[in-house]
Design an enzyme around this catalytic site. Structure first.
Site, PDB file in Angstrom:
ATOM      1  N   CYS A 147       0.833  -1.209   0.000  1.00 29.65           N
ATOM      2  CA  CYS A 147       0.000   0.000   0.000  1.00 29.65           C
ATOM      3  C   CYS A 147       0.866   1.256   0.000  1.00 29.65           C
ATOM      4  O   CYS A 147       1.377   1.676   1.047  1.00 29.65           O
ATOM      5  CB  CYS A 147      -0.921  -0.017   1.222  1.00 29.65           C
ATOM      6  N   CYS A 150      -0.546   4.121   2.167  1.00 27.16           N
ATOM      7  CA  CYS A 150      -0.363   3.952   3.615  1.00 27.16           C
ATOM      8  C   CYS A 150       1.104   4.167   4.013  1.00 27.16           C
ATOM      9  O   CYS A 150       1.378   4.771   5.051  1.00 27.16           O
ATOM     10  CB  CYS A 150      -0.760   2.544   4.067  1.00 27.16           C
ATOM     11  N   ASP A 151       2.025   3.654   3.220  1.00 30.09           N
ATOM     12  CA  ASP A 151       3.416   3.558   3.674  1.00 30.09           C
ATOM     13  C   ASP A 151       4.411   4.431   2.920  1.00 30.09           C
ATOM     14  O   ASP A 151       5.574   4.549   3.337  1.00 30.09           O
ATOM     15  CB  ASP A 151       3.885   2.095   3.567  1.00 30.09           C
TER      16      ASP A 151
END
Ligand code: NAP
Length: 322
Positions: A147, A150-151
């Protein structure tokens, strides 16, 4: 004897009855819930996480009409607000079992709840496929990610590798260039699967380059985090070690159909088969969105599926009611 009766009484009380139960609150599920509730049906929308499905993990959306450009999580919020306006009941949990029973299908969740529905709409989507190589699980969350949204921000000025050649790999690889120093897309063929516009954008980006005809054999690291990977050139058979600070894996999707395996409504890969009305072979059980066997998995096609299923659930319940 007294206790036993009480148990039976409680069990009966725990069954919540709805006209329609939608499983999964991605774009498809939310749309089905919106259409069914706006048609005056009682609707439960069961979701195990945050509403929005894959939208929540998507950075930029620019191919959904009405929004020239919007962030995935923002679109998810907009959809959720619209979905809830006609009395949809949002329930939390993972559906673990569906017992078909025409007009009164039963659904059980890991929260210990049982729901009864005249129509069930499966909108459980899919998850990102793993590569299945040594080191992948060990370094998940320590340099291995599925992701970018997200990261990505954890990898400022880092050298990144993205694995895959589809829309996700190329689009998310491009997104990662705002954080990373470099993004190398490692693809097993010498031609990308991604849409042409995404390819052109990636090819024109100075931070992106490609490693063609190459598969990952192992993800390597030290005690703390990823340091690189062993890759094989599939044409020459040569195996080499390359460095990487972060590895983002986008090698396709796996349908979330574990809970429906016994219903016999999926193809050999697990995608749910439906007709054009989103009906499975079981009367009153519909499937929509990414979990469905289909060619084009997009927000717009998920929404289209949801609209059809919401309306068809209404039509189906009308026939049940005579
Ligand atoms: P995908 O289209 O299935 O592509 C998966 C990619 O991973 C392919 O390039 C495939 O190679 C490669 N791959 C598969 N298994 C592999 C393995 N074991 N090792 C190395 N490479 C492997 O999956 P996706 O990109 O996640 O997209 C999923 C769906 O969402 C698609 O329908 C896509 O169109 C849609 N999507 C749309 C957008 C958008 O419209 N903006 C954005 C993201 C996703 P091959 O090409 O050789 O098969």
């Amino acid at each position: 004897m007294k206790n036993k009766r009480k148990d039976v009484y409680n069990l009966a009380e725990e069954i919540q009855k709805f006209d329609v139960v939608v499983v999964g609150a991605g774009p498809a599920g939310m749309t089905a819930a919106l259409y069914a509730s706006r048609a005056n049906l009682s609707v439960a929308l069961i979701e195990r996480g945050v509403p929005g499905g894959e939208l929540v993990n998507t950075a930029d959306v620019e191919n959904y009409p009405g929004f020239k450009h919007i962030q995935g999580p923002d679109l998810a919020n907009e959809m959720y607000e619209g979905t809830m306006q006609f009395g949809v009941v949002h329930e939390f949990g993972t559906v673990t079992k569906v017992t078909p029973n025409e007009g009164a299908h039963l659904l059980e969740t890991d929260m210990g709840k049982t729901y009864q529905a005249k129509a069930v709409v499966i909108a459980t989507g899919s998850v990102h496929r793993k590569l299945g190589v040594p080191g992948e699980d060990k370094y998940a969350g320590r340099g291995v990610s599925y992701c970018a949204v997200c990261d990505g921000a954890f990898f400022r000025d880092k050298d990144l590798r993205v694995i895959g050649g589809g829309d996700s790999a190329v689009e998310e690889g491009t997104y990662l260039t705002q954080f990373g120093k470099s993004v190398n897309i490692v693809h097993r063929r010498d031609e990308l699967r991604a849409q042409k516009i995404l390819q052109d954008r990636a090819m024109a980006n100075d931070k992106i380059d490609f490693t063609w005809d190459t598969v990952v054999k192992e993800i390597k690291g030290d005690d703390m985090k990823v340091t690189g990977l062993a890759v094989e050139n599939v044409k020459t058979g040569e195996i080499t070690d390359v460095e990487a600070d972060g590895i983002f894996i986008y090698v396709g999707l796996i349908p979330n159909t574990e809970a429906f395996a016994e219903l016999n409504i999926t193809d050999e890969e697990g995608w749910v088969i439906t007709n054009d009305d989103m009906q499975t072979t079981i009367p009153g059980i519909f499937a929509i969105g990414d979990v469905r066997q289909k060619k084009l998995r997009q927000i717009s096609t998920a929404v289209g599926d949801g609209a059809i299923a919401g309306q068809e659930a209404f039509n189906y319940i009308e026939t049940l009611n005579g």
